[in-house]
Design a protein around this motif. Structure first.
Motif, PDB file in Angstrom:
ATOM      1  N   LEU A 149       1.055  -1.122   0.010  1.00  0.00           N
ATOM      2  CA  LEU A 149      -0.153  -0.054   0.016  1.00  0.00           C
ATOM      3  C   LEU A 149       0.660   1.206   0.038  1.00  0.00           C
ATOM      4  O   LEU A 149       0.555   2.177  -0.589  1.00  0.00           O
ATOM      5  CB  LEU A 149      -0.841   0.233   1.143  1.00  0.00           C
ATOM      6  CG  LEU A 149      -1.908   1.370   1.282  1.00  0.00           C
ATOM      7  CD1 LEU A 149      -2.628   1.457   0.301  1.00  0.00           C
ATOM      8  CD2 LEU A 149      -2.814   1.016   2.564  1.00  0.00           C
ATOM      9  N   MET A 150       2.083   1.375   0.894  1.00  0.00           N
ATOM     10  CA  MET A 150       2.993   2.212   0.661  1.00  0.00           C
ATOM     11  C   MET A 150       3.395   2.252  -0.667  1.00  0.00           C
ATOM     12  O   MET A 150       3.664   3.856  -1.062  1.00  0.00           O
ATOM     13  CB  MET A 150       3.993   2.243   2.003  1.00  0.00           C
ATOM     14  CG  MET A 150       3.410   2.302   3.097  1.00  0.00           C
ATOM     15  SD  MET A 150       4.643   2.221   4.522  1.00  0.00           S
ATOM     16  CE  MET A 150       6.041   1.630   3.750  1.00  0.00           C
ATOM     17  N   THR A 151       3.873   1.560  -1.228  1.00  0.00           N
ATOM     18  CA  THR A 151       4.478   1.572  -2.597  1.00  0.00           C
ATOM     19  C   THR A 151       3.268   2.216  -3.246  1.00  0.00           C
ATOM     20  O   THR A 151       3.704   3.326  -4.263  1.00  0.00           O
ATOM     21  CB  THR A 151       4.828   0.370  -3.083  1.00  0.00           C
ATOM     22  OG1 THR A 151       5.867  -0.211  -2.318  1.00  0.00           O
ATOM     23  CG2 THR A 151       5.127   0.340  -4.592  1.00  0.00           C
ATOM     24  N   ALA A 152       1.865   1.716  -3.453  1.00  0.00           N
ATOM     25  CA  ALA A 152       0.887   2.484  -4.295  1.00  0.00           C
ATOM     26  C   ALA A 152       0.593   3.745  -3.928  1.00  0.00           C
ATOM     27  O   ALA A 152       0.144   4.369  -5.156  1.00  0.00           O
ATOM     28  CB  ALA A 152      -0.169   1.334  -4.150  1.00  0.00           C
ATOM     29  N   ALA A 179       3.273   7.858   7.665  1.00  0.00           N
ATOM     30  CA  ALA A 179       3.276   8.117   6.142  1.00  0.00           C
ATOM     31  C   ALA A 179       2.038   7.940   5.430  1.00  0.00           C
ATOM     32  O   ALA A 179       1.825   8.716   4.647  1.00  0.00           O
ATOM     33  CB  ALA A 179       4.355   7.312   5.533  1.00  0.00           C
ATOM     34  N   LEU A 180       1.286   6.742   5.809  1.00  0.00           N
ATOM     35  CA  LEU A 180       0.154   6.802   5.157  1.00  0.00           C
ATOM     36  C   LEU A 180      -0.956   7.791   5.424  1.00  0.00           C
ATOM     37  O   LEU A 180      -1.845   8.185   4.413  1.00  0.00           O
ATOM     38  CB  LEU A 180      -0.525   5.322   5.409  1.00  0.00           C
ATOM     39  CG  LEU A 180       0.157   4.285   5.007  1.00  0.00           C
ATOM     40  CD1 LEU A 180      -0.045   2.891   5.627  1.00  0.00           C
ATOM     41  CD2 LEU A 180      -0.043   4.028   3.301  1.00  0.00           C
ATOM     42  N   LYS A 181      -1.024   8.346   6.641  1.00  0.00           N
ATOM     43  CA  LYS A 181      -1.919   9.448   7.022  1.00  0.00           C
ATOM     44  C   LYS A 181      -1.614  10.569   6.259  1.00  0.00           C
ATOM     45  O   LYS A 181      -2.364  11.206   5.781  1.00  0.00           O
ATOM     46  CB  LYS A 181      -1.929   9.657   8.399  1.00  0.00           C
ATOM     47  CG  LYS A 181      -2.570   8.570   9.152  1.00  0.00           C
ATOM     48  CD  LYS A 181      -2.671   8.861  10.767  1.00  0.00           C
ATOM     49  CE  LYS A 181      -3.236   7.972  11.681  1.00  0.00           C
ATOM     50  NZ  LYS A 181      -3.393   8.060  12.976  1.00  0.00           N
ATOM     51  N   ALA A 182      -0.409  10.732   5.965  1.00  0.00           N
ATOM     52  CA  ALA A 182       0.337  11.979   5.338  1.00  0.00           C
ATOM     53  C   ALA A 182      -0.304  12.065   3.959  1.00  0.00           C
ATOM     54  O   ALA A 182      -0.594  12.852   3.266  1.00  0.00           O
ATOM     55  CB  ALA A 182       1.668  12.300   5.511  1.00  0.00           C
ATOM     56  N   LYS A 183      -0.328  10.916   3.384  1.00  0.00           N
ATOM     57  CA  LYS A 183      -0.918  10.419   2.055  1.00  0.00           C
ATOM     58  C   LYS A 183      -2.294  10.629   1.825  1.00  0.00           C
ATOM     59  O   LYS A 183      -2.925  10.139   0.496  1.00  0.00           O
ATOM     60  CB  LYS A 183      -0.163   9.423   1.547  1.00  0.00           C
ATOM     61  CG  LYS A 183       1.217   9.412   0.992  1.00  0.00           C
ATOM     62  CD  LYS A 183       1.402  10.494   0.061  1.00  0.00           C
ATOM     63  CE  LYS A 183       3.003  10.517  -0.463  1.00  0.00           C
ATOM     64  NZ  LYS A 183       3.305  11.051  -1.662  1.00  0.00           N
ATOM     65  N   LYS A 184      -3.013  10.611   2.872  1.00  0.00           N
ATOM     66  CA  LYS A 184      -4.445  10.683   2.998  1.00  0.00           C
ATOM     67  C   LYS A 184      -5.122   9.409   2.521  1.00  0.00           C
ATOM     68  O   LYS A 184      -6.091   9.376   1.987  1.00  0.00           O
ATOM     69  CB  LYS A 184      -5.048  11.884   2.132  1.00  0.00           C
ATOM     70  CG  LYS A 184      -4.379  13.180   2.447  1.00  0.00           C
ATOM     71  CD  LYS A 184      -4.904  13.888   3.605  1.00  0.00           C
ATOM     72  CE  LYS A 184      -4.623  15.421   3.615  1.00  0.00           C
ATOM     73  NZ  LYS A 184      -4.180  15.703   5.008  1.00  0.00           N
ATOM     74  N   VAL A 185      -4.323   8.290   2.884  1.00  0.00           N
ATOM     75  CA  VAL A 185      -5.018   7.146   2.736  1.00  0.00           C
ATOM     76  C   VAL A 185      -6.390   6.895   3.685  1.00  0.00           C
ATOM     77  O   VAL A 185      -6.296   7.708   4.751  1.00  0.00           O
ATOM     78  CB  VAL A 185      -4.108   5.866   3.343  1.00  0.00           C
ATOM     79  CG1 VAL A 185      -4.711   4.504   3.227  1.00  0.00           C
ATOM     80  CG2 VAL A 185      -2.938   5.753   2.195  1.00  0.00           C
ATOM     81  N   LYS A 186      -7.515   6.273   3.205  1.00  0.00           N
ATOM     82  CA  LYS A 186      -8.555   6.230   4.069  1.00  0.00           C
ATOM     83  C   LYS A 186      -8.403   6.023   5.536  1.00  0.00           C
ATOM     84  O   LYS A 186      -7.729   5.143   5.795  1.00  0.00           O
ATOM     85  CB  LYS A 186      -9.472   5.061   3.628  1.00  0.00           C
ATOM     86  CG  LYS A 186      -9.973   5.354   2.168  1.00  0.00           C
ATOM     87  CD  LYS A 186     -10.685   4.382   1.648  1.00  0.00           C
ATOM     88  CE  LYS A 186     -11.309   4.289   0.334  1.00  0.00           C
ATOM     89  NZ  LYS A 186     -12.143   3.370  -0.103  1.00  0.00           N
ATOM     90  N   MET A 196      -6.961  -3.043   2.548  1.00  0.00           N
ATOM     91  CA  MET A 196      -5.638  -2.683   1.674  1.00  0.00           C
ATOM     92  C   MET A 196      -5.657  -2.756   0.420  1.00  0.00           C
ATOM     93  O   MET A 196      -5.343  -2.223  -0.622  1.00  0.00           O
ATOM     94  CB  MET A 196      -4.487  -2.985   2.361  1.00  0.00           C
ATOM     95  CG  MET A 196      -4.178  -2.135   3.813  1.00  0.00           C
ATOM     96  SD  MET A 196      -2.724  -2.413   4.620  1.00  0.00           S
ATOM     97  CE  MET A 196      -2.969  -4.039   5.417  1.00  0.00           C
ATOM     98  N   LEU A 197      -6.158  -4.152  -0.052  1.00  0.00           N
ATOM     99  CA  LEU A 197      -5.960  -4.723  -1.505  1.00  0.00           C
ATOM    100  C   LEU A 197      -7.069  -3.894  -2.269  1.00  0.00           C
ATOM    101  O   LEU A 197      -6.601  -3.658  -3.283  1.00  0.00           O
ATOM    102  CB  LEU A 197      -5.949  -6.171  -1.607  1.00  0.00           C
ATOM    103  CG  LEU A 197      -5.013  -7.039  -0.731  1.00  0.00           C
ATOM    104  CD1 LEU A 197      -5.513  -8.369  -0.976  1.00  0.00           C
ATOM    105  CD2 LEU A 197      -3.638  -6.862  -1.775  1.00  0.00           C
ATOM    106  N   ILE A 198      -8.264  -3.655  -1.654  1.00  0.00           N
ATOM    107  CA  ILE A 198      -9.207  -2.672  -2.263  1.00  0.00           C
ATOM    108  C   ILE A 198      -8.752  -1.401  -2.681  1.00  0.00           C
ATOM    109  O   ILE A 198      -8.935  -0.772  -3.823  1.00  0.00           O
ATOM    110  CB  ILE A 198     -10.478  -2.869  -1.555  1.00  0.00           C
ATOM    111  CG1 ILE A 198     -11.041  -4.239  -1.657  1.00  0.00           C
ATOM    112  CG2 ILE A 198     -11.574  -1.783  -2.279  1.00  0.00           C
ATOM    113  CD1 ILE A 198     -12.206  -4.511  -0.814  1.00  0.00           C
ATOM    114  N   LEU A 229      -5.951   2.561  -5.982  1.00  0.00           N
ATOM    115  CA  LEU A 229      -5.121   3.682  -6.459  1.00  0.00           C
ATOM    116  C   LEU A 229      -4.348   3.348  -7.800  1.00  0.00           C
ATOM    117  O   LEU A 229      -4.019   4.384  -8.386  1.00  0.00           O
ATOM    118  CB  LEU A 229      -4.122   3.812  -5.341  1.00  0.00           C
ATOM    119  CG  LEU A 229      -4.703   4.244  -4.084  1.00  0.00           C
ATOM    120  CD1 LEU A 229      -3.836   4.076  -2.727  1.00  0.00           C
ATOM    121  CD2 LEU A 229      -5.067   5.968  -4.120  1.00  0.00           C
ATOM    122  N   ALA A 230      -4.175   2.181  -8.076  1.00  0.00           N
ATOM    123  CA  ALA A 230      -3.509   1.705  -9.358  1.00  0.00           C
ATOM    124  C   ALA A 230      -4.417   0.890 -10.150  1.00  0.00           C
ATOM    125  O   ALA A 230      -4.022  -0.277 -10.188  1.00  0.00           O
ATOM    126  CB  ALA A 230      -2.254   1.006  -8.941  1.00  0.00           C
TER     127      ALA A 230
END
Length: 131
Positions: A39-42, A58-65, A109-111, A116-117
């Motif tokens: 997920l971080m790579t995506a 880092a995921l929060k900074a990228k606005k992941v759900k 995460m897979l969804i 995202l990609a």
């Protein structure tokens, strides 16, 4: 599903079958971490340090759900961090609960990765993949 995650999920299932609950918890936590890294790579996340707290930041900074980051954080705080300490051993009900929450987080995460990609090959999201 990354091959490393699939391997650890399979190992976790074997550990459950042979009533090795702490080992099962260890493997399912590893599988979850592998999917977190995917997920971080995506999301092009680059944490400062390689640990779950930094991954979440880092995921929060990228606005992941928020539901995903909250789920990961709960696994980290309530399950993953305690299970890596030698003083703790899991009982079967705890290992099964951990397996369930990790499977739920992995699926979410897979969804998200697929969202995202979309150009990536289709990710297997069938429940039997997590067995």
């Amino acid at each position: 599903l990354p091959p490393e995650a699939k391997r650890d999920l399979n190992e976790s299932g074997k550990c459950l079958a042979f009533e090795l609950p702490t080992a099962a918890g260890f493997h399912v936590a590893r599988a979850t971490e592998t999917v977190i890294k995917a997920l971080m790579t995506a999301t092009s996340c680059e944490p400062e340090f390689p640990n779950w707290g930094e991954y979440i930041k880092a995921l929060k900074a990228k606005k992941v759900k928020p539901a995903i980051t909250h789920h990961i954080e709960q696994i980290k705080d309530l399950h993953r961090n305690p299970v890596i300490h030698p003083a703790l051993t899991l009982e079967m009900p705890e290992a099964l609960a951990l397996w369930s929450v990790c499977a739920s987080a992995i699926t979410a995460m897979l969804i998200e990765i697929k969202t995202l990609a979309p150009a990536l090959p289709a990710l297997p999201l069938k429940p039997e993949v997590l067995l």
